[in-house]
Design a protein around this motif. Sequence first.
Motif, PDB file in Angstrom:
ATOM      1  N   VAL A  75     -23.912   9.742  14.161  1.00  0.00           N
ATOM      2  CA  VAL A  75     -23.604   9.364  15.544  1.00  0.00           C
ATOM      3  C   VAL A  75     -22.550  10.299  16.128  1.00  0.00           C
ATOM      4  O   VAL A  75     -22.672  10.774  17.271  1.00  0.00           O
ATOM      5  N   MET A  76     -21.530  10.614  15.346  1.00  0.00           N
ATOM      6  CA  MET A  76     -20.438  11.452  15.827  1.00  0.00           C
ATOM      7  C   MET A  76     -20.900  12.886  16.063  1.00  0.00           C
ATOM      8  O   MET A  76     -20.460  13.547  17.010  1.00  0.00           O
ATOM      9  N   ILE A  77     -21.777  13.375  15.220  1.00  0.00           N
ATOM     10  CA  ILE A  77     -22.327  14.727  15.412  1.00  0.00           C
ATOM     11  C   ILE A  77     -23.116  14.801  16.710  1.00  0.00           C
ATOM     12  O   ILE A  77     -22.963  15.745  17.508  1.00  0.00           O
ATOM     13  N   MET A  78     -23.960  13.811  16.966  1.00  0.00           N
ATOM     14  CA  MET A  78     -24.756  13.810  18.193  1.00  0.00           C
ATOM     15  C   MET A  78     -23.861  13.689  19.434  1.00  0.00           C
ATOM     16  O   MET A  78     -24.128  14.315  20.473  1.00  0.00           O
ATOM     17  N   ALA A  79     -22.796  12.905  19.326  1.00  0.00           N
ATOM     18  CA  ALA A  79     -21.866  12.776  20.450  1.00  0.00           C
ATOM     19  C   ALA A  79     -21.193  14.115  20.739  1.00  0.00           C
ATOM     20  O   ALA A  79     -21.020  14.506  21.902  1.00  0.00           O
ATOM     21  N   ASN A  80     -20.814  14.830  19.688  1.00  0.00           N
ATOM     22  CA  ASN A  80     -20.213  16.149  19.885  1.00  0.00           C
ATOM     23  C   ASN A  80     -21.164  17.109  20.586  1.00  0.00           C
ATOM     24  O   ASN A  80     -20.764  17.886  21.461  1.00  0.00           O
ATOM     25  N   LEU A  81     -22.438  17.072  20.213  1.00  0.00           N
ATOM     26  CA  LEU A  81     -23.417  17.958  20.837  1.00  0.00           C
ATOM     27  C   LEU A  81     -23.550  17.675  22.329  1.00  0.00           C
ATOM     28  O   LEU A  81     -23.678  18.601  23.143  1.00  0.00           O
ATOM     29  N   LEU A  82     -23.508  16.400  22.704  1.00  0.00           N
ATOM     30  CA  LEU A  82     -23.550  16.053  24.127  1.00  0.00           C
ATOM     31  C   LEU A  82     -22.336  16.624  24.850  1.00  0.00           C
ATOM     32  O   LEU A  82     -22.449  17.181  25.952  1.00  0.00           O
ATOM     33  N   GLY A  83     -21.160  16.520  24.244  1.00  0.00           N
ATOM     34  CA  GLY A  83     -19.953  17.065  24.851  1.00  0.00           C
ATOM     35  C   GLY A  83     -20.018  18.573  25.009  1.00  0.00           C
ATOM     36  O   GLY A  83     -19.578  19.123  26.025  1.00  0.00           O
ATOM     37  N   ILE A  84     -20.569  19.262  23.999  1.00  0.00           N
ATOM     38  CA  ILE A  84     -20.702  20.719  24.069  1.00  0.00           C
ATOM     39  C   ILE A  84     -21.575  21.121  25.259  1.00  0.00           C
ATOM     40  O   ILE A  84     -21.246  22.035  26.020  1.00  0.00           O
ATOM     41  N   ILE A  85     -22.699  20.431  25.431  1.00  0.00           N
ATOM     42  CA  ILE A  85     -23.606  20.746  26.544  1.00  0.00           C
ATOM     43  C   ILE A  85     -22.932  20.467  27.884  1.00  0.00           C
ATOM     44  O   ILE A  85     -23.008  21.266  28.829  1.00  0.00           O
ATOM     45  N   ALA A  86     -22.230  19.315  27.982  1.00  0.00           N
ATOM     46  CA  ALA A  86     -21.620  18.926  29.257  1.00  0.00           C
ATOM     47  C   ALA A  86     -20.536  19.913  29.681  1.00  0.00           C
ATOM     48  O   ALA A  86     -20.561  20.444  30.808  1.00  0.00           O
ATOM     49  N   TYR A  87     -19.599  20.176  28.797  1.00  0.00           N
ATOM     50  CA  TYR A  87     -18.490  21.059  29.178  1.00  0.00           C
ATOM     51  C   TYR A  87     -18.951  22.514  29.279  1.00  0.00           C
ATOM     52  O   TYR A  87     -18.413  23.294  30.079  1.00  0.00           O
ATOM     53  N   GLY A  88     -19.951  22.880  28.484  1.00  0.00           N
ATOM     54  CA  GLY A  88     -20.512  24.217  28.615  1.00  0.00           C
ATOM     55  C   GLY A  88     -21.130  24.451  29.968  1.00  0.00           C
ATOM     56  O   GLY A  88     -21.127  25.595  30.484  1.00  0.00           O
ATOM     57  N   SER A  89     -21.645  23.400  30.598  1.00  0.00           N
ATOM     58  CA  SER A  89     -22.270  23.561  31.919  1.00  0.00           C
ATOM     59  C   SER A  89     -21.254  23.979  32.978  1.00  0.00           C
ATOM     60  O   SER A  89     -21.607  24.641  33.956  1.00  0.00           O
ATOM     61  N   ILE A  90     -19.988  23.596  32.802  1.00  0.00           N
ATOM     62  CA  ILE A  90     -18.963  24.015  33.756  1.00  0.00           C
ATOM     63  C   ILE A  90     -18.749  25.520  33.675  1.00  0.00           C
ATOM     64  O   ILE A  90     -18.614  26.207  34.701  1.00  0.00           O
ATOM     65  N   LEU A  91     -18.737  26.037  32.452  1.00  0.00           N
ATOM     66  CA  LEU A  91     -18.574  27.484  32.284  1.00  0.00           C
ATOM     67  C   LEU A  91     -19.711  28.240  32.969  1.00  0.00           C
ATOM     68  O   LEU A  91     -19.486  29.263  33.637  1.00  0.00           O
ATOM     69  N   VAL A  92     -20.929  27.732  32.814  1.00  0.00           N
ATOM     70  CA  VAL A  92     -22.091  28.391  33.427  1.00  0.00           C
ATOM     71  C   VAL A  92     -22.011  28.302  34.947  1.00  0.00           C
ATOM     72  O   VAL A  92     -22.211  29.304  35.661  1.00  0.00           O
ATOM     73  N   ALA A  93     -21.714  27.112  35.479  1.00  0.00           N
ATOM     74  CA  ALA A  93     -21.651  26.936  36.936  1.00  0.00           C
ATOM     75  C   ALA A  93     -20.541  27.787  37.544  1.00  0.00           C
ATOM     76  O   ALA A  93     -20.719  28.385  38.619  1.00  0.00           O
ATOM     77  N   ALA A  94     -19.390  27.840  36.877  1.00  0.00           N
ATOM     78  CA  ALA A  94     -18.283  28.652  37.394  1.00  0.00           C
ATOM     79  C   ALA A  94     -18.650  30.132  37.399  1.00  0.00           C
ATOM     80  O   ALA A  94     -18.308  30.873  38.332  1.00  0.00           O
TER      81      ALA A  94
END
Length: 418
Positions: A75-94
């Motif tokens: 569960v914790m691994i999958m939660a981390n992957l969601l966080g990586i995708i979410a915060y990574g999207s800010i880098l891409v949008a910026a």
Amino acid sequence: MSIYRNRYFVRFWSGEAISVTGAAAASVLLPLLAIETLHANPAWMGIISAAVWLPWLIVGLPAGAWVDTLPPRIVMIMANLLGIIAYGSILVAAAFGVLALAQIAAVAFAGGVASVFFRTAYSKLVVALVEVDDRPRANSLLFGTEQAAYTAGPGLGGILAQAFGAALGLFSNVAGLVVSTICLLTIKPKPPEAQTARLPLGRAIREGLALVFGDRHLRFFTLTGAVANFGLTGQSTVLTLWLVRDLRLEPVAVGGFLAVVSIGGIAGALAAPSVALRWGDARGTALALTVGAVAMPLYAIAGTGLMAWAAAACVAFGAGGIAASNVMRRSWIQNYVPEHLLGRQSTSAQLVNFGTMPLAAIVAGSLGEAFDLRLVILGMGLIVTAANGTVWAQPWLRASRQLPIRTENPRSDLQRID
């Protein structure tokens, strides 16, 4: 066996130290990004802060039921992957120049969803990694490390924002989540004491709610925690805006201010086992909550120059009290609540405990539009004072030095629920 010789715990602890440091940096970088780059007003700051905690109201209860039937590490691994995708999207949008406040709020919400599942599984993984006698020290180390991260993290966030910009600085959070995931992939927790049957979702949720609200001790900590969190979230919602806009602090100084506050949290978390041993975890918890009650309104004395740092030093004592009480209560809950109910206990309590936070963020943001931010911070601090002060009315505080223990007596609250 010494907790330091438990290689799986040490690996988990190390991953958390790096991950939480990145998250602590993001706690400064995300508001700075909204304020300095996208010119967010108090209302938008309330929306973004609310988005972080809203997932506890939406997915909290089913998350507890699901986590109780799943391996916590996965569960914790999958939660981390969601966080990586979410915060990574800010880098891409910026990078493409299309970042907007709505995306920041959406990322805050996605990060909140990840946090719901990660934190729900967290206690179950500690139980699976650490023997009963070692749990107070393990929780002290984990919580102390979190507080250390929240000391270094805001300063790191301020430096990154100053040097590279807030958007690019968020790479530190993504990197921390990657390291945490690698550490989780390499540990091997023991299997649970008993296999948890997969119940219908509605029944599983009802059992969790009955556990928390049918037991008077769990109910007290849940309800008072909800009120205190309302005040703490209200303060944090407008704090960065107040420091930047009204007190004219630079990003590095904002990070330093928050780092000073967090130093008290480190001391409190590391001192918690000694406090519990000296006074008992019941009296120790009451004393720690009282320190937090007295200190949190002192945010409002902050001014320019030395008065800003004087306020930070005063509130550091409050952060220490809150951290110490959290360590003692976390260890108590891990021993008091049956292992197969820990996930549901966590999310049922946090539905209320964290459920007040979105409301607090919206209220604080709205009040910030109408009143001086100093008054908002003072009022929210007084709410914390009132909530924490109720601990002295609890009968268990007069009856024993120790918080109540689990009993097989069929007349006990917890046994009736089971």
